[in-house]
Design a protein around this motif. Structure first.
Motif, PDB file in Angstrom:
ATOM      1  N   ALA A 135       0.836  -1.199   0.000  1.00  0.00           N
ATOM      2  CA  ALA A 135       0.000   0.000   0.000  1.00  0.00           C
ATOM      3  C   ALA A 135       0.872   1.251   0.000  1.00  0.00           C
ATOM      4  O   ALA A 135       1.902   1.319   0.684  1.00  0.00           O
ATOM      5  CB  ALA A 135      -0.921   0.005   1.213  1.00  0.00           C
ATOM      6  N   SER A 136       0.454   2.249  -0.765  1.00  0.00           N
ATOM      7  CA  SER A 136       1.230   3.483  -0.876  1.00  0.00           C
ATOM      8  C   SER A 136       0.294   4.629  -1.233  1.00  0.00           C
ATOM      9  O   SER A 136      -0.709   4.443  -1.921  1.00  0.00           O
ATOM     10  CB  SER A 136       2.315   3.331  -1.946  1.00  0.00           C
ATOM     11  OG  SER A 136       3.034   4.534  -2.116  1.00  0.00           O
ATOM     12  N   ARG A 137       0.638   5.829  -0.775  1.00  0.00           N
ATOM     13  CA  ARG A 137      -0.203   6.996  -1.058  1.00  0.00           C
ATOM     14  C   ARG A 137       0.650   8.255  -1.093  1.00  0.00           C
ATOM     15  O   ARG A 137       1.445   8.507  -0.197  1.00  0.00           O
ATOM     16  CB  ARG A 137      -1.271   7.141   0.029  1.00  0.00           C
ATOM     17  CG  ARG A 137      -2.000   8.469   0.038  1.00  0.00           C
ATOM     18  CD  ARG A 137      -2.926   8.616  -1.157  1.00  0.00           C
ATOM     19  NE  ARG A 137      -3.369   9.990  -1.328  1.00  0.00           N
ATOM     20  CZ  ARG A 137      -4.404  10.534  -0.689  1.00  0.00           C
ATOM     21  NH1 ARG A 137      -5.090   9.818   0.167  1.00  0.00           N
ATOM     22  NH2 ARG A 137      -4.741  11.788  -0.926  1.00  0.00           N
ATOM     23  N   ASN A 138       0.476   9.078  -2.142  1.00  0.00           N
ATOM     24  CA  ASN A 138       1.103  10.384  -2.210  1.00  0.00           C
ATOM     25  C   ASN A 138       0.158  11.411  -1.600  1.00  0.00           C
ATOM     26  O   ASN A 138      -0.997  11.530  -2.017  1.00  0.00           O
ATOM     27  CB  ASN A 138       1.432  10.778  -3.654  1.00  0.00           C
ATOM     28  CG  ASN A 138       2.640  10.042  -4.188  1.00  0.00           C
ATOM     29  OD1 ASN A 138       3.576   9.760  -3.450  1.00  0.00           O
ATOM     30  ND2 ASN A 138       2.626   9.712  -5.464  1.00  0.00           N
ATOM     31  N   MET A 139       0.661  12.164  -0.626  1.00  0.00           N
ATOM     32  CA  MET A 139      -0.134  13.157   0.078  1.00  0.00           C
ATOM     33  C   MET A 139       0.301  14.553  -0.346  1.00  0.00           C
ATOM     34  O   MET A 139       1.459  14.935  -0.182  1.00  0.00           O
ATOM     35  CB  MET A 139       0.045  12.994   1.584  1.00  0.00           C
ATOM     36  CG  MET A 139      -0.971  13.741   2.410  1.00  0.00           C
ATOM     37  SD  MET A 139      -2.481  12.810   2.659  1.00  0.00           S
ATOM     38  CE  MET A 139      -1.951  11.380   3.567  1.00  0.00           C
ATOM     39  N   ASP A 140      -0.629  15.321  -0.904  1.00  0.00           N
ATOM     40  CA  ASP A 140      -0.341  16.680  -1.343  1.00  0.00           C
ATOM     41  C   ASP A 140      -0.421  17.623  -0.148  1.00  0.00           C
ATOM     42  O   ASP A 140      -1.432  17.666   0.549  1.00  0.00           O
ATOM     43  CB  ASP A 140      -1.356  17.084  -2.414  1.00  0.00           C
ATOM     44  CG  ASP A 140      -1.090  18.465  -2.975  1.00  0.00           C
ATOM     45  OD1 ASP A 140      -0.051  19.059  -2.625  1.00  0.00           O
ATOM     46  OD2 ASP A 140      -1.911  18.958  -3.773  1.00  0.00           O
ATOM     47  N   LEU A 141       0.645  18.383   0.083  1.00  0.00           N
ATOM     48  CA  LEU A 141       0.689  19.314   1.213  1.00  0.00           C
ATOM     49  C   LEU A 141       0.458  20.756   0.779  1.00  0.00           C
ATOM     50  O   LEU A 141       0.765  21.684   1.513  1.00  0.00           O
ATOM     51  CB  LEU A 141       2.038  19.191   1.932  1.00  0.00           C
ATOM     52  CG  LEU A 141       2.415  17.808   2.470  1.00  0.00           C
ATOM     53  CD1 LEU A 141       3.770  17.851   3.154  1.00  0.00           C
ATOM     54  CD2 LEU A 141       1.353  17.273   3.413  1.00  0.00           C
ATOM     55  N   GLN A 142      -0.084  20.935  -0.417  1.00  0.00           N
ATOM     56  CA  GLN A 142      -0.251  22.285  -0.949  1.00  0.00           C
ATOM     57  C   GLN A 142      -1.204  23.123  -0.109  1.00  0.00           C
ATOM     58  O   GLN A 142      -0.925  24.276   0.213  1.00  0.00           O
ATOM     59  CB  GLN A 142      -0.759  22.226  -2.393  1.00  0.00           C
ATOM     60  CG  GLN A 142      -0.997  23.599  -3.016  1.00  0.00           C
ATOM     61  CD  GLN A 142      -1.479  23.507  -4.451  1.00  0.00           C
ATOM     62  OE1 GLN A 142      -1.633  22.402  -4.985  1.00  0.00           O
ATOM     63  NE2 GLN A 142      -1.710  24.633  -5.072  1.00  0.00           N
ATOM     64  N   THR A 143      -2.357  22.552   0.247  1.00  0.00           N
ATOM     65  CA  THR A 143      -3.348  23.297   1.020  1.00  0.00           C
ATOM     66  C   THR A 143      -3.012  23.242   2.499  1.00  0.00           C
ATOM     67  O   THR A 143      -2.856  22.163   3.075  1.00  0.00           O
ATOM     68  CB  THR A 143      -4.759  22.725   0.794  1.00  0.00           C
ATOM     69  OG1 THR A 143      -5.092  22.800  -0.587  1.00  0.00           O
ATOM     70  CG2 THR A 143      -5.784  23.515   1.596  1.00  0.00           C
TER      71      THR A 143
END
Length: 400
Positions: A135-143
């Motif tokens: 399992a893997s997930r890219n988390m966007d920290l833009q907001t």
């Protein structure tokens, strides 16, 4: 007499097996911070925040490192920028393609949720990869959802074996190789899918089962997009939009019922939904409680509620006595699975902090088959609300 040693040997074997089983149970990861999950244990190398060289650490207690990992501390600056440490005095910053990882013991087949705090530093488009292979997930920290400079997130995975490796990796490439997200306060919690309440078709409609919550921080936990309901950190529910919703608790926020609820953020970009089992042609009522988190959120606040092909908007009018309002949507099922969903109609921020997103709170979501219900759930909520109002009013009068 010759049989006694054999019997004692058998007893000893049983004792050893019992101790081994106890040891196995002890090494299973417990709910709470991972080993040195708050990074307060010391690091070695040139990257300690006191020296401020930014060259990276050679080792970090309980963690394996790859690439440039900096051990930053509260009050540390990089040029004119103050680096944010979410919790305590220390945190870890991941440079270009850097990674930290830790092996943990879990229960095969169980679902776990990781809660962690993250802050971006040099670039607005920084992201973070969280994985427990496969399992893997890219988390966007833009907001950035709050003005404190960091947010807490949750991500879930299903354990495919008894041994797992938790990894956080910076996938970005900055001009300054030491730039990258700061992470802190990494915690684990084993989560289960609650059984449905009698007569209620919604799973976890009271939101009581969910990710680890920080006990001493009023941050809530953001639930980002997760279209795979089997590994959702909020069992039964899917966040199907671009932005996150916030999971809140009664220790730090106002919650309509119980200990947990969901705060809807970022308007139509923060949608939470669930598919419920229905019978085509049958009439149902979806009821829910609408409130505010008690965090000085600007008005007006309203939600759009969907139940099958029916949708309606509900405005929160801040009643003088109750902290919530009961609402419902009645619909006739068209299929064996019916989607229910909620989002905030407005983009709300706090009156004392225009940089922090907030919104209406939903709780106690129920879908009831009216043909099998002895009483209309709308009547229940109305009577319950009136009784609550009378009791609160009576207590106010007595105090006066």
């Amino acid at each position: 007499m010759g049989k006694i040693p054999v019997f004692r040997s058998f007893q000893t074997s049983i004792l050893v097996l019992t101790l081994l089983r106890s040891f196995d149970a002890m090494v299973l990861a417990e709910d709470g911070l991972l080993s040195n999950g708050d990074f307060e244990s010391s690091a070695s190398g040139n990257g300690t925040w006191q020296q401020g060289t930014g060259d990276g650490v050679e080792s970090l207690d309980s963690w394996s490192i790859q690439g440039t990992v900096e051990y930053v501390g509260d009050g540390q600056r990089q040029g004119n920028m103050l680096l944010v440490v979410p919790e305590g005095r220390h945190a870890a910053r991941l440079g270009n393609e850097a990674q930290i990882s830790q092996g943990i013991k879990v229960e095969k087949g169980s679902t776990y949720s990781l809660t962690f705090a993250a802050a971006r530093t040099c670039a607005q488009l920084e992201s973070l990869n969280i994985s427990v292979p496969p399992a893997s997930r890219n988390m966007d920290l833009q907001t950035l959802y709050s003005s404190r400079g960091w947010d807490a997130y949750a991500w879930a995975f299903q354990a495919l074996s008894d041994d797992a490796e938790v990894a956080f990796r910076n996938t970005g490439m900055e001009e300054d190789p030491t730039c990258g997200p700061i992470i802190d306060a990494i915690a684990l919690k084993q989560i289960t899918t609650p059984e449905k309440d009698k007569g209620n078709l919604v799973v976890n409609g009271d939101f009581e089962e969910g990710p680890w919550m920080y006990r001493n921080v009023s941050a809530g936990v953001l639930l980002p997009t997760n279209l795979d309901v089997t590994t959702s950190p909020l069992p039964g529910w899917i966040v199907e939009s671009n932005k996150a919703v916030r999971y809140i608790d009664s220790d730090h926020y106002t919650v309509p019922e119980g200990k947990r609820a969901v705060e809807l953020l970022a308007g139509k970009e923060g949608i939470i939904s669930q598919m419920v089992d229905t019978e085509p042609g049958t009439k149902y009522t979806m009821s829910f409680l609408l409130g505010n988190a008690g965090n000085k959120c600007q008005t007006p606040m309203a939600v759009m509620a969907f139940a099958g092909d029916q949708a309606d908007n509900f405005h929160y009018s801040a009643p003088a006595i109750r902290i919530y309002e009961p609402n419902n949507v009645t619909f006739t099922a068209k299929a064996q699975r019916t989607r229910i969903a909620f989002y905030s109609i407005y983009y709300n921020t706090r009156t004392d902090d225009r940089s922090s997103l907030c919104g209406p709170v939903i709780d106690e979501v129920k879908v009831v088959d009216l043909s099998k219900s002895s009483a209309d759930p709308r009547s229940f909520f109305t009577v319950y609300g009136l009784l609550s109002s009378l009791l609160v009013g009576l207590s106010v009068c007595l105090c006066l």
